[in-house]
Scaffold this motif. Structure first.
Motif, mmCIF file in Angstrom:
data_model
loop_
_atom_site.group_PDB
_atom_site.id
_atom_site.type_symbol
_atom_site.label_atom_id
_atom_site.label_comp_id
_atom_site.label_asym_id
_atom_site.label_seq_id
_atom_site.Cartn_x
_atom_site.Cartn_y
_atom_site.Cartn_z
ATOM 1 N N GLN A 25 23.875 -13.222 1.598
ATOM 2 C CA GLN A 25 24.346 -12.662 0.331
ATOM 3 C C GLN A 25 24.541 -11.148 0.428
ATOM 4 O OE1 GLN A 25 25.564 -13.695 -2.370
ATOM 5 N NE2 GLN A 25 24.783 -15.696 -2.856
ATOM 6 N N VAL A 26 23.636 -10.457 1.114
ATOM 7 C CA VAL A 26 23.761 -9.000 1.260
ATOM 8 C C VAL A 26 25.024 -8.655 2.043
ATOM 9 C CG1 VAL A 26 22.722 -6.988 2.377
ATOM 10 C CG2 VAL A 26 21.324 -8.497 0.990
ATOM 11 N N LEU A 28 27.732 -10.492 2.304
ATOM 12 C CA LEU A 28 28.898 -10.809 1.468
ATOM 13 C C LEU A 28 29.102 -9.773 0.372
ATOM 14 C CD1 LEU A 28 28.663 -14.671 1.101
ATOM 15 C CD2 LEU A 28 30.405 -13.366 2.294
ATOM 16 N N LEU A 29 28.029 -9.334 -0.257
ATOM 17 C CA LEU A 29 28.160 -8.338 -1.325
ATOM 18 C C LEU A 29 28.643 -6.993 -0.804
ATOM 19 C CD1 LEU A 29 25.056 -9.157 -3.529
ATOM 20 C CD2 LEU A 29 27.454 -9.327 -4.203
ATOM 21 N N GLY A 30 28.343 -6.684 0.441
ATOM 22 C CA GLY A 30 28.766 -5.425 1.022
ATOM 23 C C GLY A 30 30.183 -5.442 1.550
ATOM 24 N N SER A 31 30.803 -6.600 1.593
ATOM 25 C CA SER A 31 32.165 -6.699 2.113
ATOM 26 C C SER A 31 33.186 -6.383 1.020
ATOM 27 C CB SER A 31 32.394 -8.118 2.655
ATOM 28 O OG SER A 31 32.378 -9.048 1.592
ATOM 29 N N PRO A 32 34.445 -6.173 1.406
ATOM 30 C CA PRO A 32 35.477 -5.978 0.383
ATOM 31 C C PRO A 32 35.581 -7.220 -0.511
ATOM 32 C CG PRO A 32 36.324 -5.420 2.558
ATOM 33 C CD PRO A 32 34.984 -6.035 2.752
ATOM 34 N N ARG A 33 35.749 -7.005 -1.784
ATOM 35 C CA ARG A 33 35.755 -8.082 -2.787
ATOM 36 C C ARG A 33 34.483 -8.920 -2.673
ATOM 37 N NH1 ARG A 33 41.545 -10.182 -1.365
ATOM 38 N NH2 ARG A 33 42.718 -8.290 -1.705
ATOM 39 N N GLY A 34 33.361 -8.227 -2.549
ATOM 40 C CA GLY A 34 32.084 -8.883 -2.295
ATOM 41 C C GLY A 34 31.570 -9.728 -3.439
ATOM 42 N N ALA A 37 33.371 -13.120 -3.308
ATOM 43 C CA ALA A 37 32.925 -13.907 -2.156
ATOM 44 C C ALA A 37 31.501 -14.411 -2.354
ATOM 45 C CB ALA A 37 33.030 -13.076 -0.882
ATOM 46 N N ALA A 38 30.627 -13.558 -2.895
ATOM 47 C CA ALA A 38 29.238 -13.967 -3.107
ATOM 48 C C ALA A 38 29.143 -15.044 -4.183
ATOM 49 C CB ALA A 38 28.390 -12.762 -3.492
ATOM 50 N N ALA A 39 29.968 -14.949 -5.218
ATOM 51 C CA ALA A 39 29.963 -15.979 -6.262
ATOM 52 C C ALA A 39 30.443 -17.314 -5.707
ATOM 53 C CB ALA A 39 30.827 -15.541 -7.438
ATOM 54 N N LEU A 40 31.478 -17.295 -4.886
ATOM 55 C CA LEU A 40 31.953 -18.542 -4.279
ATOM 56 C C LEU A 40 30.954 -19.091 -3.273
ATOM 57 C CD1 LEU A 40 35.694 -17.634 -3.955
ATOM 58 C CD2 LEU A 40 34.716 -19.447 -5.360
ATOM 59 N N PRO A 100 45.178 -10.477 20.963
ATOM 60 C CA PRO A 100 44.565 -9.456 20.095
ATOM 61 C C PRO A 100 44.548 -9.921 18.645
ATOM 62 C CG PRO A 100 46.732 -8.755 20.880
ATOM 63 C CD PRO A 100 46.401 -10.023 21.583
ATOM 64 N N ARG A 101 43.437 -9.640 17.995
ATOM 65 C CA ARG A 101 43.254 -10.054 16.601
ATOM 66 C C ARG A 101 43.394 -8.860 15.675
ATOM 67 N NH1 ARG A 101 38.061 -14.117 16.624
ATOM 68 N NH2 ARG A 101 38.901 -15.586 18.138
ATOM 69 N N PRO A 102 43.928 -9.112 14.503
ATOM 70 C CA PRO A 102 43.979 -8.011 13.530
ATOM 71 C C PRO A 102 42.583 -7.717 13.005
ATOM 72 C CG PRO A 102 44.781 -10.049 12.541
ATOM 73 C CD PRO A 102 44.534 -10.328 13.998
ATOM 74 N N PRO A 103 42.346 -6.529 12.461
ATOM 75 C CA PRO A 103 41.024 -6.220 11.914
ATOM 76 C C PRO A 103 40.686 -7.163 10.761
ATOM 77 C CG PRO A 103 42.588 -4.456 11.442
ATOM 78 C CD PRO A 103 43.278 -5.437 12.325
ATOM 79 N N HIS A 104 39.400 -7.404 10.605
ATOM 80 C CA HIS A 104 38.946 -8.328 9.574
ATOM 81 C C HIS A 104 39.172 -7.751 8.190
ATOM 82 C CE1 HIS A 104 37.141 -11.195 12.281
ATOM 83 N NE2 HIS A 104 36.556 -10.195 12.936
ATOM 84 N N GLY A 105 39.719 -8.583 7.325
ATOM 85 C CA GLY A 105 39.906 -8.204 5.930
ATOM 86 C C GLY A 105 38.849 -8.887 5.084
ATOM 87 N N PRO A 106 39.055 -8.928 3.795
ATOM 88 C CA PRO A 106 38.081 -9.600 2.936
ATOM 89 C C PRO A 106 38.078 -11.110 3.192
ATOM 90 C CG PRO A 106 39.985 -8.893 1.671
ATOM 91 C CD PRO A 106 40.146 -8.344 3.050
ATOM 92 N N MET A 107 36.942 -11.717 2.935
ATOM 93 C CA MET A 107 36.798 -13.157 3.129
ATOM 94 C C MET A 107 37.596 -13.886 2.048
ATOM 95 S SD MET A 107 33.286 -15.388 3.377
ATOM 96 C CE MET A 107 32.732 -14.654 4.882
ATOM 97 N N SER A 108 38.405 -14.839 2.469
ATOM 98 C CA SER A 108 39.218 -15.573 1.499
ATOM 99 C C SER A 108 38.326 -16.500 0.668
ATOM 100 C CB SER A 108 40.298 -16.370 2.213
ATOM 101 O OG SER A 108 39.725 -17.410 2.969
ATOM 102 N N PRO A 109 38.745 -16.862 -0.528
ATOM 103 C CA PRO A 109 37.911 -17.729 -1.376
ATOM 104 C C PRO A 109 37.540 -19.070 -0.739
ATOM 105 C CG PRO A 109 39.588 -16.675 -2.705
ATOM 106 C CD PRO A 109 39.879 -16.328 -1.281
ATOM 107 N N PRO A 110 38.471 -19.804 -0.100
ATOM 108 C CA PRO A 110 38.045 -21.073 0.516
ATOM 109 C C PRO A 110 37.033 -20.880 1.641
ATOM 110 C CG PRO A 110 40.432 -21.003 0.336
ATOM 111 C CD PRO A 110 39.921 -19.648 -0.022
ATOM 112 N N VAL A 111 37.165 -19.791 2.384
ATOM 113 C CA VAL A 111 36.217 -19.526 3.474
ATOM 114 C C VAL A 111 34.837 -19.216 2.910
ATOM 115 C CG1 VAL A 111 35.682 -17.954 5.366
ATOM 116 C CG2 VAL A 111 37.995 -18.811 5.086
#
Length: 158
Positions: A25-26, A28-34, A37-40, A100-111
């Motif tokens: 949870q910590v 997830l809350l610290g990520s973009p749109r945390g 993501a934490a609610a989901l 090569p992978r793009p930088p990580h963005g916010p976690m999508s709702p289904p994920v």
């Protein structure tokens, strides 16, 4: 009702301080749109918990535990062989050059929802504590419903 709370509240509090769930949870809350993501994530854990409690309530009478302990190494051997096959497959897969992978963005709702479901399903300690409390609550309120609606009994009789 106080007796019910005396049983269920310690189970809930001990599950609430699970280090695995708290650390996830910590993060997830610290990520973009945390918050989203934490609610989901929490919704995913609640779905798994509800399914386990429902399965225990429905199948509880039909499941019989063995009367004497029985040790069998066949399950351990099958699990060990499956893990070895998976390790070999992963090693073979990683030998290829990675794109090569793009930088990580916010976690999508289904994920985030799936992450919560997988996290709760694999966290045996927290799942056991919460499912016991949920089963006690479900049995208590379901039995009161049956007494009141179907059998016309006093609900305090139960």
């Amino acid at each position: 009702m106080l007796q019910l709370l005396a049983v269920v509240v310690p189970l809930g509090l001990s599950a609430a301080v699970s280090p695995v769930m708290l650390s996830e949870q910590v993060v997830l809350l610290g990520s973009p749109r945390g918050r989203r993501a934490a609610a989901l994530y929490a919704l995913g854990t609640a779905v798994v918990l509800a399914l386990v409690v429902l399965a225990a309530a429905v199948l509880g009478r039909s499941i019989r535990l063995p009367s004497a302990p029985h040790l069998d190494a066949a399950g351990d051997l099958v699990l060990g062989a499956a893990l070895l096959v998976m390790a070999l497959a992963l090693r073979r897969h990683r030998s290829r050059p990675a794109a090569p992978r793009p930088p990580h963005g916010p976690m999508s709702p289904p994920v985030a929802l799936g992450f919560g479901m997988v996290s709760m399903a694999t966290n045996a300690t927290t799942l056991a504590l919460l499912s016991i409390g949920g089963f006690i609550l479900a049995y208590r309120f379901y039995s009161r419903f049956l007494c009141q609606r179907i059998f016309d009994l006093d609900p305090d009789f139960v």
